[in-house]
Design an enzyme around this catalytic site. Structure first.
Site, PDB file in Angstrom:
ATOM      1  N   TRP A 130      15.350 147.292  62.710  1.00  0.00           N
ATOM      2  CA  TRP A 130      14.871 146.037  62.139  1.00  0.00           C
ATOM      3  C   TRP A 130      14.369 145.155  63.275  1.00  0.00           C
ATOM      4  O   TRP A 130      15.012 145.028  64.307  1.00  0.00           O
ATOM      5  CB  TRP A 130      16.012 145.360  61.386  1.00  0.00           C
ATOM      6  CG  TRP A 130      15.680 144.029  60.787  1.00  0.00           C
ATOM      7  CD1 TRP A 130      14.532 143.680  60.130  1.00  0.00           C
ATOM      8  CD2 TRP A 130      16.510 142.861  60.798  1.00  0.00           C
ATOM      9  NE1 TRP A 130      14.603 142.371  59.726  1.00  0.00           N
ATOM     10  CE2 TRP A 130      15.802 141.833  60.118  1.00  0.00           C
ATOM     11  CE3 TRP A 130      17.786 142.587  61.300  1.00  0.00           C
ATOM     12  CZ2 TRP A 130      16.321 140.559  59.937  1.00  0.00           C
ATOM     13  CZ3 TRP A 130      18.307 141.323  61.109  1.00  0.00           C
ATOM     14  CH2 TRP A 130      17.578 140.323  60.443  1.00  0.00           C
ATOM     15  N   ASP A 209      25.388 147.040  59.800  1.00  0.00           N
ATOM     16  CA  ASP A 209      24.496 146.020  59.254  1.00  0.00           C
ATOM     17  C   ASP A 209      24.164 146.429  57.820  1.00  0.00           C
ATOM     18  O   ASP A 209      23.288 147.261  57.583  1.00  0.00           O
ATOM     19  CB  ASP A 209      23.230 145.921  60.114  1.00  0.00           C
ATOM     20  CG  ASP A 209      22.285 144.835  59.623  1.00  0.00           C
ATOM     21  OD1 ASP A 209      22.659 144.079  58.706  1.00  0.00           O
ATOM     22  OD2 ASP A 209      21.164 144.753  60.151  1.00  0.00           O
ATOM     23  N   LYS A 244      19.295 140.485  49.166  1.00  0.00           N
ATOM     24  CA  LYS A 244      18.571 141.474  48.376  1.00  0.00           C
ATOM     25  C   LYS A 244      19.298 141.783  47.065  1.00  0.00           C
ATOM     26  O   LYS A 244      18.702 141.719  45.988  1.00  0.00           O
ATOM     27  CB  LYS A 244      18.401 142.767  49.189  1.00  0.00           C
ATOM     28  CG  LYS A 244      17.772 142.602  50.566  1.00  0.00           C
ATOM     29  CD  LYS A 244      16.384 142.024  50.502  1.00  0.00           C
ATOM     30  CE  LYS A 244      15.666 142.105  51.851  1.00  0.00           C
ATOM     31  NZ  LYS A 244      16.327 141.363  52.943  1.00  0.00           N
TER      32      LYS A 244
END
Length: 392
Positions: A130, A209, A244
């Protein structure tokens, strides 16, 4: 001479800048496949029904707006811990310090500060990863060690495990347990088992993560790697996000879980993290955490949420499959690997090809060629596929 005459001018964030450019584009057929946010088939932001119901309940309660506890509301903390650790939650509770954080990003920054202060300022990071990972950990003074991850339609598990096995002992290791951003491919269970053994042998500190729980296979299956490491007695951290999977992007709702060797260690960790929080933002915002706590503490709302989350997951799967078929029909040389999961497709498009998609076809994605499949709709599949075939 001003105090800041020599201050470096930082270029705009490459992801967030896409949204600005997209909004300024006046072409009617424009498509935004940049920022990683879920959209409906009508390409509208999706507010979950369970969240609306939770919001209505909170409004009826007439709650005050006093400061929240430093670590967040109790029902939020306990519900978040159960969601991560499942049936292990009660057993691990005394050895885990959990705190609310400003999204998953805030959790990463908090654990970065903890590791730099209490262990060694070293972080193992996948290549690619990311885009914000490197910035977060360089700003918290870490030395970065990169390990290869792969891309396309396979993970190079052998190279990844070999590189991780050569990291210095007591290095913190950033791992995405599901829906890897940007690759979209996850290790199989045999690879997870071997990786767990390496972390134990080298005394590595895994930081999971966990931004996409429920977008891979299911809420439970996506948490399997974390729970396996916990069962094996590995000390670890998890950064959790509800951006999300509950659509709470703007509320910045996340959590940091640190699983220690003993309850005393967990208490000491808690004191350090609370001091860091006090120096960063003092106390967390309350509304988003109240929403999540309400959903997770009510069986009806939890079932509602899990059903809506599965609908979101299935829509992304349909868009991935639909794009794969449309690319084939358009004669594109690029393919969407069948084994990918989650929101993203790392397409392999070059920066020049990405620029042509934007300039010639009004299709926006980052220069890395990572496309957000949740930004697709049934009506845009053919347009995107034909444009990719043209530039590729």
């Amino acid at each position: 001479m001003g105090f800041f005459n020599d201050t470096e001018l930082v270029p705009p964030d490459p992801i967030l800048g896409l949204t600005v450019a997209f909004l300024e584009d006046e072409r009617p057929n424009k498509v935004n496949l940049g920022v990683g946010a879920y959209r409906t088939d009508g390409l509208e932001p999706f507010v979950l029904d369970c969240v609306r119901k939770a919001e209505a309940r909170l409004l009826e309660q007439g709650l005050d707006m006093e400061y929240a506890p430093v670590e967040g509301p109790r029902d939020y903390i306990e519900g978040s811990h159960r969601l991560i650790f499942g049936e292990l939650s009660e057993e691990l509770a005394e050895r885990t310090f959990v705190t609310q954080s400003p999204g998953g990003t805030g959790g990463l920054r908090l654990v970065g500060e903890l590791v730099a202060r209490e262990m060694a300022p070293r972080i193992g990071l996948s290549t690619p990863s990311w885009v914000n990972h490197e910035l977060i950990f360089t700003r918290s003074r870490h030395e970065l060690h990169h390990y290869p991850y792969g891309g396309g339609d396979t993970i190079d598990s052998g190279a990844m495990l070999d590189a991780i096995s050569k990291l210095p002992e007591r290095t913190a290791l950033i791992i995405q347990p599901c829906c890897h951003n940007p690759v979209g491919l996850d290790p199989d269970r045999d690879t997870w088992l071997e990786l767990c053994e390496i972390t134990k042998r080298l005394d590595l500190f895994p930081i999971f993560d966990f931004a996409y729980q429920g977008f891979g296979e299911s809420v439970e299956d996506d948490a399997w790697p974390i729970r396996h490491f916990a069962r094996e007695g590995v000390e670890l951290a998890v950064t959790q996000s509800y951006s999300k999977n509950m659509g709470l992007y703007g509320h910045r709702v996340g959590a940091l879980h640190v699983l220690a060797a003993t309850p005393d260690d967990a208490r000491r960790i808690g004191t350090q993290l609370k001091r860091t929080i006090r120096s960063f933002y003092s106390t967390p915002p309350c509304h988003g955490a109240r929403l999540v706590g309400t959903v997770l503490s009510d069986s009806e709302l939890t079932a509602n949420w899990r059903a809506e989350l599965e609908q979101m997951r299935q829509r992304i799967v349909a868009m991935r499959d639909g794009l794969a078929g449309a690319l084939s029909e358009a004669g594109a040389t690029l393919e969407v690997p069948s084994g990918q999961r989650g929101m993203f497709w790392l397409s392999g498009l070059s920066r020049e090809q990405v620029d042509r998609l934007r300039d010639d076809h009004a299709i926006y994605c980052p220069s890395s060629g990572r496309l957000n499949l949740a930004g697709l709709a049934p009506g845009s599949l053919r347009q995107v596929a034909e444009a990719v075939a043209t530039v590729g």
